[in-house]
Design an enzyme around this catalytic site. Structure first.
Site, short mmCIF file in Angstrom:
data_model
loop_
_atom_site.label_atom_id
_atom_site.label_comp_id
_atom_site.label_asym_id
_atom_site.label_seq_id
_atom_site.Cartn_x
_atom_site.Cartn_y
_atom_site.Cartn_z
CB SER A 33 -0.97 -0.04 1.19
OG SER A 33 -2.05 0.82 0.98
CG ASP A 147 -3.94 -2.07 0.66
OD1 ASP A 147 -2.93 -2.64 1.09
OD2 ASP A 147 -4.23 -0.89 0.94
#
Length: 298
Positions: A33, A147
């Site tokens: 991320s 993510d």
């Protein structure tokens, strides 16, 4: 290893700056991320330009880079934001970077991690930062990706293939500390990101989208749940890999979406890194080990 955690990821910049100031040679970076974003920009040589940009962001600036959609698994496509990062850094491939870089994403259909060690840096970063219900999943190389923090908030394992003498982990979901929350010096510039998002989420057009029992916005419940999950996974990963240094940023330092707080977050990251590295260096000195300078990795 640079962990996931939204705006708290700006602390990664401070950690990198502290390592640089001490003469450490960072040979490998892995990230999920925001960790993948900051780590990738650093690996591509664009950290100075990126830091200048983010420290100048006001609360409404980032909102203007969000391209909205009403379909596709999330309200934000992310193309405008990635375009801005390309302008700052320039297009490049991971295999041409001067250090070992890995971006971690999750194949949502197969339920497994995906490590990007070649191909487009920005495609890999976009996949790794696809926070569920915020950004649309990213279709790349025939996979539907979200993510990396969903399964691996602190990706230690990808760096094990690089021979280094020091492993540093930056955990953005550290234990809550009473004095950690940043003071908001400037007044808000209108509704925050999540308040605006409610108009794009199912059922969010009317009312305040709050559960009756708690009064907490549904968007806040979602992010707190994700952070709680990531904190639990992080503890498991750290117990399994035993990194040399863990720099823990309390998860109540700021909210996931407060990207206008880059300057204090960078300072916090640098101070926490200094404290952790001081402790590590003192421990090595007391045990008769040589100093860790100029030939170390992360």
């Amino acid at each position: 290893m640079l962990g996931s955690g939204g705006a708290r990821g700006f602390a990664h910049i401070g950690v990198i700056r502290e390592l640089q100031s001490r003469g450490y040679d960072i040979r490998a970076v892995s990230g999920s991320s925001m960790g993948a974003v900051v780590g990738g920009i650093y690996a591509a040589g664009g950290l100075d330009a990126y830091e200048t940009w983010v420290t100048g962001l006001a609360q409404g600036d980032l909102f203007r880079l969000l391209d909205w959609t009403l379909s596709g698994g999330g309200p934000i496509r992310g193309a405008l934001l990635m375009g801005r990062l390309r302008e700052l850094v320039g297009e490049c491939d991971i295999e041409h970077l001067p250090l070992d870089y890995t971006a971690v994403a999750v194949d949502i259909e197969r339920g497994r991690e995906v490590w990007f060690t070649d191909g487009s840096l920005f495609e890999a970063m976009r996949a790794s930062m696809a926070v569920p219900s915020i950004f649309t999943p990213h279709s790349y190389r025939g996979r539907m990706l979200v993510d990396g923090g969903v399964l691996n908030p602190v990706p230690v394992a990808p760096t094990q293939r690089t021979l280094t003498d020091l492993t540093v982990v930056v955990d953005l979901n550290g234990e809550v500390v009473a004095s950690a929350a940043l003071q908001k010096a400037a007044p808000d510039e209108g509704p925050g990101l999540f308040a605006r998002l409610r108009g794009y989420l199912p059922g969010g057009g009317g009312g305040d989208n709050r559960p009756v029992e708690t009064g907490i916005a549904m968007s806040a419940v979602l992010m707190r749940s994700l952070e709680t999950m990531q904190a639990a996974i992080t503890r498991q990963h750290l117990a399994a890999f035993w990194p040399d240094v863990v720099i823990s940023v309390p998860k109540n330092t700021c909210a996931f979406h407060e990207f206008h707080l880059a300057t204090p977050l960078i300072a916090i990251g640098r101070q926490l890194a200094a404290d952790a590295l001081d402790a590590c260096e003192r421990s090595r000195a007391s045990n008769g080990h040589s100093p860790l300078r100029s030939d170390r990795g992360q």
